[in-house]
Write a protein that holds these residues in place. Structure first.
Motif, PDB file in Angstrom:
ATOM      1  N   MET A   1       0.843  -1.172   0.000  1.00  0.00           N
ATOM      2  CA  MET A   1       0.000   0.000   0.000  1.00  0.00           C
ATOM      3  C   MET A   1       0.889   1.236   0.000  1.00  0.00           C
ATOM      4  N   LEU A   2       0.391   2.308  -0.549  1.00  0.00           N
ATOM      5  CA  LEU A   2       1.126   3.569  -0.586  1.00  0.00           C
ATOM      6  C   LEU A   2       0.887   4.344   0.705  1.00  0.00           C
ATOM      7  N   ILE A   3       1.662   5.397   0.889  1.00  0.00           N
ATOM      8  CA  ILE A   3       1.628   6.144   2.141  1.00  0.00           C
ATOM      9  C   ILE A   3       0.242   6.744   2.419  1.00  0.00           C
ATOM     10  N   GLY A   4      -0.464   7.165   1.393  1.00  0.00           N
ATOM     11  CA  GLY A   4      -1.802   7.731   1.579  1.00  0.00           C
ATOM     12  C   GLY A   4      -2.764   6.716   2.162  1.00  0.00           C
ATOM     13  N   GLU A   5      -2.691   5.483   1.675  1.00  0.00           N
ATOM     14  CA  GLU A   5      -3.572   4.440   2.203  1.00  0.00           C
ATOM     15  C   GLU A   5      -3.186   4.090   3.638  1.00  0.00           C
ATOM     16  N   LEU A   6      -1.890   4.002   3.923  1.00  0.00           N
ATOM     17  CA  LEU A   6      -1.456   3.736   5.297  1.00  0.00           C
ATOM     18  C   LEU A   6      -1.946   4.852   6.215  1.00  0.00           C
ATOM     19  N   SER A   7      -1.875   6.060   5.749  1.00  0.00           N
ATOM     20  CA  SER A   7      -2.361   7.203   6.516  1.00  0.00           C
ATOM     21  C   SER A   7      -3.854   7.056   6.804  1.00  0.00           C
ATOM     22  N   ARG A   8      -4.634   6.740   5.791  1.00  0.00           N
ATOM     23  CA  ARG A   8      -6.078   6.573   5.976  1.00  0.00           C
ATOM     24  C   ARG A   8      -6.393   5.429   6.932  1.00  0.00           C
ATOM     25  N   ARG A   9      -5.685   4.340   6.817  1.00  0.00           N
ATOM     26  CA  ARG A   9      -5.994   3.143   7.619  1.00  0.00           C
ATOM     27  C   ARG A   9      -5.528   3.262   9.069  1.00  0.00           C
ATOM     28  N   THR A  10      -4.584   4.152   9.336  1.00  0.00           N
ATOM     29  CA  THR A  10      -4.083   4.292  10.702  1.00  0.00           C
ATOM     30  C   THR A  10      -4.510   5.601  11.361  1.00  0.00           C
ATOM     31  N   GLY A  11      -4.964   6.562  10.566  1.00  0.00           N
ATOM     32  CA  GLY A  11      -5.325   7.864  11.111  1.00  0.00           C
ATOM     33  C   GLY A  11      -4.120   8.735  11.415  1.00  0.00           C
ATOM     34  N   VAL A  12      -2.948   8.344  10.915  1.00  0.00           N
ATOM     35  CA  VAL A  12      -1.715   9.104  11.128  1.00  0.00           C
ATOM     36  C   VAL A  12      -1.380   9.780   9.809  1.00  0.00           C
ATOM     37  N   ASN A  13      -1.146  11.104   9.848  1.00  0.00           N
ATOM     38  CA  ASN A  13      -0.929  11.788   8.576  1.00  0.00           C
ATOM     39  C   ASN A  13       0.407  11.388   7.938  1.00  0.00           C
ATOM     40  N   ALA A  14       0.482  11.591   6.644  1.00  0.00           N
ATOM     41  CA  ALA A  14       1.646  11.150   5.869  1.00  0.00           C
ATOM     42  C   ALA A  14       2.931  11.817   6.344  1.00  0.00           C
ATOM     43  N   HIS A  15       2.832  13.067   6.772  1.00  0.00           N
ATOM     44  CA  HIS A  15       4.015  13.774   7.274  1.00  0.00           C
ATOM     45  C   HIS A  15       4.600  13.029   8.486  1.00  0.00           C
ATOM     46  N   GLN A  16       3.729  12.591   9.399  1.00  0.00           N
ATOM     47  CA  GLN A  16       4.191  11.840  10.562  1.00  0.00           C
ATOM     48  C   GLN A  16       4.781  10.497  10.150  1.00  0.00           C
ATOM     49  N   LEU A  17       4.175   9.854   9.173  1.00  0.00           N
ATOM     50  CA  LEU A  17       4.692   8.559   8.710  1.00  0.00           C
ATOM     51  C   LEU A  17       6.088   8.733   8.119  1.00  0.00           C
ATOM     52  N   ARG A  18       6.308   9.806   7.378  1.00  0.00           N
ATOM     53  CA  ARG A  18       7.644  10.060   6.842  1.00  0.00           C
ATOM     54  C   ARG A  18       8.632  10.344   7.981  1.00  0.00           C
ATOM     55  N   TYR A  19       8.167  11.023   9.028  1.00  0.00           N
ATOM     56  CA  TYR A  19       9.018  11.269  10.190  1.00  0.00           C
ATOM     57  C   TYR A  19       9.392   9.936  10.854  1.00  0.00           C
ATOM     58  N   TYR A  20       8.429   9.038  11.000  1.00  0.00           N
ATOM     59  CA  TYR A  20       8.722   7.728  11.584  1.00  0.00           C
ATOM     60  C   TYR A  20       9.771   7.000  10.754  1.00  0.00           C
ATOM     61  N   GLU A  21       9.667   7.130   9.452  1.00  0.00           N
ATOM     62  CA  GLU A  21      10.661   6.518   8.572  1.00  0.00           C
ATOM     63  C   GLU A  21      12.039   7.148   8.811  1.00  0.00           C
ATOM     64  N   ALA A  22      12.089   8.461   8.895  1.00  0.00           N
ATOM     65  CA  ALA A  22      13.360   9.161   9.113  1.00  0.00           C
ATOM     66  C   ALA A  22      13.988   8.765  10.448  1.00  0.00           C
ATOM     67  N   GLN A  23      13.162   8.428  11.422  1.00  0.00           N
ATOM     68  CA  GLN A  23      13.649   8.019  12.739  1.00  0.00           C
ATOM     69  C   GLN A  23      14.000   6.524  12.788  1.00  0.00           C
ATOM     70  N   GLY A  24      13.789   5.825  11.682  1.00  0.00           N
ATOM     71  CA  GLY A  24      14.100   4.402  11.632  1.00  0.00           C
ATOM     72  C   GLY A  24      13.021   3.518  12.237  1.00  0.00           C
ATOM     73  N   LEU A  25      11.829   4.064  12.449  1.00  0.00           N
ATOM     74  CA  LEU A  25      10.742   3.296  13.056  1.00  0.00           C
ATOM     75  C   LEU A  25       9.925   2.532  12.013  1.00  0.00           C
ATOM     76  N   LEU A  26       9.857   3.049  10.809  1.00  0.00           N
ATOM     77  CA  LEU A  26       9.174   2.389   9.687  1.00  0.00           C
ATOM     78  C   LEU A  26      10.169   2.231   8.549  1.00  0.00           C
ATOM     79  N   GLU A  27      10.097   1.111   7.873  1.00  0.00           N
ATOM     80  CA  GLU A  27      11.009   0.872   6.758  1.00  0.00           C
ATOM     81  C   GLU A  27      10.227   0.382   5.540  1.00  0.00           C
ATOM     82  N   PRO A  28       9.678   1.314   4.772  1.00  0.00           N
ATOM     83  CA  PRO A  28       8.945   0.887   3.577  1.00  0.00           C
ATOM     84  C   PRO A  28       9.888   0.438   2.476  1.00  0.00           C
ATOM     85  N   GLU A  29       9.361  -0.342   1.593  1.00  0.00           N
ATOM     86  CA  GLU A  29      10.082  -0.675   0.368  1.00  0.00           C
ATOM     87  C   GLU A  29       9.877   0.495  -0.581  1.00  0.00           C
ATOM     88  N   ARG A  30      10.693   0.564  -1.617  1.00  0.00           N
ATOM     89  CA  ARG A  30      10.520   1.589  -2.649  1.00  0.00           C
ATOM     90  C   ARG A  30      10.164   0.900  -3.951  1.00  0.00           C
TER      91      ARG A  30
END
Length: 135
Positions: A1-30
């Protein structure tokens, strides 16, 4: 799923999800197009992150604990490093609560003393910063 769908399904905005990635908490594939692609497990991981953030843990604490987390709440093992980190955070919270309690007591005392003095003719307060302004 893309970041928009993850955002919708979790209620966490995409900006926060990118922050989690930058902090090493989420590791999406590209994907080939460079878009972030998350698997279904990312939903649980985001929910775990949110719960741990709500507990007042830092992103560094969460990065350390997340690999051991189980379930949405999440449940965490009672390993010595984890317990030490949680106890340290609890001590910091208790210190902050004690500081706030002291501030509250001091303000209560000031208010009581001012009320005992009765009305004094002060200039009106400016509502924006609550400082007396010249009349």
């Amino acid at each position: 799923m893309l970041i928009g769908e993850l955002s919708r399904r979790t209620g966490v905005n995409a900006h926060q999800l990118r922050y989690y990635e930058a902090q090493g908490l989420l590791e999406p594939e590209r994907g080939a197009n460079g878009y972030r692609e998350y698997d279904e497990g990312a939903i649980l991981k985001v929910r775990q992150i949110r719960h741990l953030l709500d507990a007042g843990l830092s992103s560094d604490d969460i990065a350390f604990l997340l690999p051991c987390a189980e379930g949405e709440a999440p449940e965490l093992p009672g390993c010595p490093d984890f317990l030490a980190a949680m106890r340290s955070r609890l001590r910091r919270l208790e210190d902050e609560m004690a500081r706030i309690a002291r501030s509250r007591a001091a303000l209560t005392d000031y208010i009581a003393a001012a009320e005992r003095m009765g009305d004094v003719d002060y200039p009106p307060l400016d509502g924006s910063d609550q400082r007396p302004v010249p009349a």
